[in-house]
Design an enzyme around this catalytic site. Structure first.
Site, PDB file in Angstrom:
ATOM      1  N   GLY A   7      11.954  13.922  70.684  1.00 56.28           N
ATOM      2  CA  GLY A   7      12.455  15.214  71.149  1.00 56.28           C
ATOM      3  C   GLY A   7      11.526  16.287  70.629  1.00 56.28           C
ATOM      4  N   ARG A  34       5.410  20.503  64.775  1.00 61.95           N
ATOM      5  CA  ARG A  34       5.116  19.935  63.440  1.00 61.95           C
ATOM      6  C   ARG A  34       3.941  18.969  63.556  1.00 61.95           C
ATOM      7  NH1 ARG A  34      11.167  17.996  62.291  1.00 61.95           N
ATOM      8  NH2 ARG A  34      11.812  19.316  64.017  1.00 61.95           N
ATOM      9  N   HIS A  48      16.772  11.930  61.606  1.00 59.58           N
ATOM     10  CA  HIS A  48      17.299  11.528  62.924  1.00 59.58           C
ATOM     11  C   HIS A  48      18.268  10.346  62.796  1.00 59.58           C
ATOM     12  CE1 HIS A  48      13.453  13.432  64.708  1.00 59.58           C
ATOM     13  NE2 HIS A  48      14.455  14.247  64.912  1.00 59.58           N
ATOM     14  N   ASN A  97      26.280  21.860  65.257  1.00 57.95           N
ATOM     15  CA  ASN A  97      24.902  21.563  64.881  1.00 57.95           C
ATOM     16  C   ASN A  97      24.205  22.919  64.812  1.00 57.95           C
ATOM     17  OD1 ASN A  97      22.288  20.726  64.601  1.00 57.95           O
ATOM     18  ND2 ASN A  97      22.256  19.438  66.433  1.00 57.95           N
ATOM     19  N   MET A 153       6.925  19.454  76.164  1.00 54.87           N
ATOM     20  CA  MET A 153       6.240  18.375  76.876  1.00 54.87           C
ATOM     21  C   MET A 153       6.232  18.589  78.381  1.00 54.87           C
ATOM     22  SD  MET A 153       4.453  15.715  76.653  1.00 54.87           S
ATOM     23  CE  MET A 153       4.555  14.844  75.093  1.00 54.87           C
ATOM     24  N   GLU A 157      24.174  12.310  69.314  1.00 52.88           N
ATOM     25  CA  GLU A 157      24.423  12.589  67.898  1.00 52.88           C
ATOM     26  C   GLU A 157      25.786  13.240  67.690  1.00 52.88           C
ATOM     27  OE1 GLU A 157      20.584  14.377  68.434  1.00 52.88           O
ATOM     28  OE2 GLU A 157      20.051  13.863  66.372  1.00 52.88           O
ATOM     29  N   GLY A 168      11.888  11.001  75.281  1.00 51.02           N
ATOM     30  CA  GLY A 168      12.126   9.562  75.437  1.00 51.02           C
ATOM     31  C   GLY A 168      13.064   9.239  76.592  1.00 51.02           C
ATOM     32  N   ARG A 202      26.489  18.543  61.447  1.00 45.86           N
ATOM     33  CA  ARG A 202      25.245  17.835  61.200  1.00 45.86           C
ATOM     34  C   ARG A 202      24.567  18.520  60.021  1.00 45.86           C
ATOM     35  NH1 ARG A 202      20.047  17.520  65.150  1.00 45.86           N
ATOM     36  NH2 ARG A 202      18.982  15.929  63.963  1.00 45.86           N
TER      37      ARG A 202
HETATM   38  P1  AMP Z   1      15.145  17.496  72.516  1.00 44.28           P
HETATM   39  O1  AMP Z   1      14.687  18.094  71.216  1.00 44.28           O
HETATM   40  O2  AMP Z   1      15.690  16.104  72.353  1.00 44.28           O
HETATM   41  O3  AMP Z   1      16.055  18.390  73.320  1.00 44.28           O
HETATM   42  O4  AMP Z   1      13.826  17.318  73.419  1.00 44.28           O
HETATM   43  C1  AMP Z   1      13.060  18.412  73.820  1.00 44.28           C
HETATM   44  C2  AMP Z   1      11.763  17.915  74.434  1.00 44.28           C
HETATM   45  O5  AMP Z   1      12.068  17.074  75.564  1.00 44.28           O
HETATM   46  C3  AMP Z   1      10.862  19.030  74.960  1.00 44.28           C
HETATM   47  O6  AMP Z   1       9.504  18.784  74.612  1.00 44.28           O
HETATM   48  C4  AMP Z   1      11.032  18.908  76.463  1.00 44.28           C
HETATM   49  O7  AMP Z   1       9.906  19.350  77.174  1.00 44.28           O
HETATM   50  C5  AMP Z   1      11.179  17.415  76.624  1.00 44.28           C
HETATM   51  N1  AMP Z   1      11.713  17.060  77.928  1.00 44.28           N
HETATM   52  C6  AMP Z   1      12.947  17.259  78.421  1.00 44.28           C
HETATM   53  N2  AMP Z   1      13.005  16.842  79.711  1.00 44.28           N
HETATM   54  C7  AMP Z   1      11.779  16.368  80.032  1.00 44.28           C
HETATM   55  C8  AMP Z   1      11.191  15.787  81.199  1.00 44.28           C
HETATM   56  N3  AMP Z   1      11.896  15.615  82.319  1.00 44.28           N
HETATM   57  N4  AMP Z   1       9.890  15.423  81.144  1.00 44.28           N
HETATM   58  C9  AMP Z   1       9.159  15.594  80.028  1.00 44.28           C
HETATM   59  N5  AMP Z   1       9.653  16.118  78.893  1.00 44.28           N
HETATM   60  C10 AMP Z   1      10.942  16.502  78.896  1.00 44.28           C
END
Ligand code: AMP
Length: 400
Positions: free
Chosen positions: A210, A241, A181, A9, A284, A379, A330, A93
């Site tokens: 994410g 975004r 996605h 990826n 987040m 994924e 999520g 991907r």
């Molecule tokens: P991804 O792109 O799926 O890796 O997701 C990244 C996002 O997930 C980022 O905004 C991270 O801050 C958030 N994230 C990961 N773990 C946590 C958590 N325990 N609480 C809140 N946000 C999280």
């Protein structure tokens, strides 16, 4: 000796990889890792299935390893550490397959040329997805490579969900809603029957939250609507975004503020969303931990937009049987899940706060009119499954 499939990826600054052993037609993760900061501060790390670091390398700050250097290193790692496996394919991907590529595809140079045509539709992802493929044609010419598309899962949506209200001639040139996605949604669709057979055969909305974020309305496991459109910037606000924005804003920025196309692109893809709203971070976790009211506002906005889009997805489905949360936010943020579920009470959602705090998988009460789940996406496994099917020619995969 087991066969092995490597999944890549590749993004603008990193290449993530996973290696799966093929055992009795099952796929078992053996290694995963990434090369990150490949143009700024390169670092390579590989872990085994238990999460133990088995290989690591750091390059001096400022060294530009690039995709080529990173792949060279990765191929070296694979040769050294996977000699007990027989590599049979590499799965990639690829974010955009356009109208033409609606199934995983075995790659050759001509197909990669056709996929290059979608670069303007996904300028921040597609070029980086494709660059390793060309490099690997040279590095490992005998190894089959397979592309799996993030758009493919949505290809069967009804036309009503796919089209914009613009003249047909422009639609026919490919300006339509694709949705993204798809590999994540396809994985969730593949496991949902184990968790909740009724929901899997009914009406579900999956929230992939994410860094990128979107929702997919699924009827009996098939995508019928998605919040993302022509590009991966539509729909929910994301890390950087903006999500849905009045197209008039873009015209205004160009006409009245004198911004050029690249500047607008940077604004809507890299400076907006949670980062733009908060002025603090796109992450987040950082926002949740911050006391700054701007962080609180960005979260309020994020949850508000989830509520609005969830209503729209439920309307497309004509009702709702279940909701699934997945991806970084999520899967991990019980706080965002709780707030989103509270706002969805009108749809029949009743959250089990204890189960939610514990991470689920079921986070709704037994009496909730809509079952709610937190389910990890995968994924990479989806790509490995597709790749295996394409190279073994198993039925069920249309190679066309
Ligand atoms: P991804 O792109 O799926 O890796 O997701 C990244 C996002 O997930 C980022 O905004 C991270 O801050 C958030 N994230 C990961 N773990 C946590 C958590 N325990 N609480 C809140 N946000 C999280």
């Amino acid at each position: 000796m087991s066969d092995a499939i490597t999944v890549l990826n590749a993004g603008s600054s990193s290449i993530k990889f996973s290696v799966f052993a093929v055992e009795d037609a099952d796929l078992r993760l053996v290694y995963s890792g990434q090369a990150e900061g490949i143009y700024t501060k390169p670092r390579f790390v590989a872990k085994d299935q238990a999460g133990e670091v088995i290989d690591e390398k750091q390059w001096p700050d400022g060294e530009r390893l690039g995709h080529e250097g990173a792949l060279d290193h990765l191929v070296g790692f694979l040769k050294e550490h996977t000699n007990q496996y027989k590599p049979i394919a590499i799965g990639h991907r690829v974010v955009h397959g356009g109208v033409e590529f609606t199934h995983p595809e075995r790659l050759d140079a001509a197909i990669v040329d056709r996929l290059e045509e979608f670069v303007p539709l996904a300028p921040l992802h597609q070029p980086h997805n494709l660059s390793p493929i060309r490099l690997l044609f040279d590095l490992v010419p005998d190894l089959p490579q397979v592309a799996c598309f993030d758009t493919a899962f949505h290809a069967g949506q009804p036309e009503l969900a796919q089209l914009f209200a613009i003249p047909k001639e422009i639609t026919d040139s490919g300006v339509r809603r694709y949705g993204f996605h798809g590999l994540s949604y396809e994985y969730i669709a593949s496991v949902l029957p184990k968790y909740d057979p009724d929901a899997a055969s009914g009406r579900a909305v999956v929230l992939h939250l994410g860094n990128g974020a979107s929702m997919c309305a699924m009827k009996a496991g098939h995508s019928i609507a998605s919040t993302m459109g022509f590009t991966a910037v539509e729909g929910l606000p994301m890390g950087t975004r903006c999500g849905t924005i009045d197209p008039g804003v873009v015209l205004y920025l160009i006409e009245q503020r004198g911004m050029d196309v690249r500047e607008v692109e940077t604004l809507i893809y890299k400076e907006s969303g949670l980062l733009g709203l908060s002025g603090i971070s796109s992450d987040m976790r950082v926002l949740q931990e911050s006391e700054d009211p701007r962080a609180g506002f960005a979260i309020d906005y994020y949850v508000y937009r989830i509520g609005r889009e969830l209503g729209s997805m439920a309307a497309a489905l004509g009702g709702l049987d279940s909701i699934v949360f997945t991806a970084g936010i999520g899967e991990n943020s019980d706080f965002i899940r709780e707030r989103a579920c509270r706002d969805a009470a009108w749809l029949g959602v009743e959250l089990d706060t204890h189960a939610n705090a514990g991470g689920g998988p079921r986070i709704s009460t037994p009496g909730s009119g809509v079952s709610v789940w937190a389910i990890p996406t995968n994924e990479e496994l989806m790509i490995a499954r597709h790749t295996l099917r394409v190279v073994t020619g198993e039925p069920g995969v249309n190679h066309g």
